[in-house]
Write a protein that holds these residues in place. Structure first.
Motif, PDB file in Angstrom:
ATOM      1  N   SER A  88       0.751  -1.145   0.179  1.00 20.50           N
ATOM      2  CA  SER A  88      -0.178  -0.027  -0.090  1.00 20.50           C
ATOM      3  C   SER A  88       0.770   1.272   0.160  1.00 20.50           C
ATOM      4  N   PRO A  89       0.705   2.152  -0.840  1.00 17.52           N
ATOM      5  CA  PRO A  89       1.227   3.375  -0.726  1.00 17.52           C
ATOM      6  C   PRO A  89       1.001   4.387   0.390  1.00 17.52           C
ATOM      7  N   LEU A  90       0.099   4.003   1.299  1.00 16.96           N
ATOM      8  CA  LEU A  90      -0.123   4.954   2.075  1.00 16.96           C
ATOM      9  C   LEU A  90       0.071   4.139   3.434  1.00 16.96           C
ATOM     10  N   MET A  91       0.978   4.624   4.334  1.00 21.14           N
ATOM     11  CA  MET A  91       1.557   4.274   5.744  1.00 21.14           C
ATOM     12  C   MET A  91       1.432   5.201   6.404  1.00 21.14           C
ATOM     13  N   VAL A  92       1.038   4.885   7.688  1.00 25.69           N
ATOM     14  CA  VAL A  92       0.666   5.739   8.886  1.00 25.69           C
ATOM     15  C   VAL A  92       1.539   5.501   9.924  1.00 25.69           C
TER      16      VAL A  92
END
Length: 123
Positions: A88-92
């Protein structure tokens, strides 16, 4: 040992207590600096704050604070990504107490995330 007099206690009016408690946080004033300025202990200020809130003279603490989140470029991964694995390109990244940090995919299940945060905070 000779005792020459009785210990003198200072008496603070309700207005003075409110002034001291309200001074914390104004223009970046820390609780420790306010305590030194008024020559009271930090624990005394905490106690007054609790008492004033209980009496309804001080507003309750604000609810959750929402901070801006930058959803920019994906975070670099320390591990090489195996062939065929979708990343996933969106890490938190979540900063917790004691300087702990959690990094997780934005698609994580809320229940799993809650359990993870609780277990990290307890450790």
């Amino acid at each position: 040992m000779e005792i020459l007099g009785r210990e003198r206690r200072r008496r603070w009016t309700q207005a003075e207590k409110l002034e001291i408690v309200a001074a914390v946080g104004v223009n970046g004033e820390t609780l420790a600096r306010v305590a030194r300025r008024y020559e009271v202990s930090r624990s005394q200020i905490y106690q007054w704050r609790r008492q004033l809130r209980k009496r309804g003279l001080l507003p309750a603490p604000a609810g959750p604070t929402f901070l801006p989140v930058d959803i920019g470029a994906p975070m670099p991964s320390a591990e090489p990504v195996p062939e065929g694995r979708v990343v996933s390109p969106l890490m938190v990244e979540l900063c917790l107490a004691q300087g702990r940090r959690l990094r997780f995919d934005c698609g994580i299940d809320a229940t799993a995330l809650t359990r993870l945060i609780r277990s990290v905070e307890v450790a």
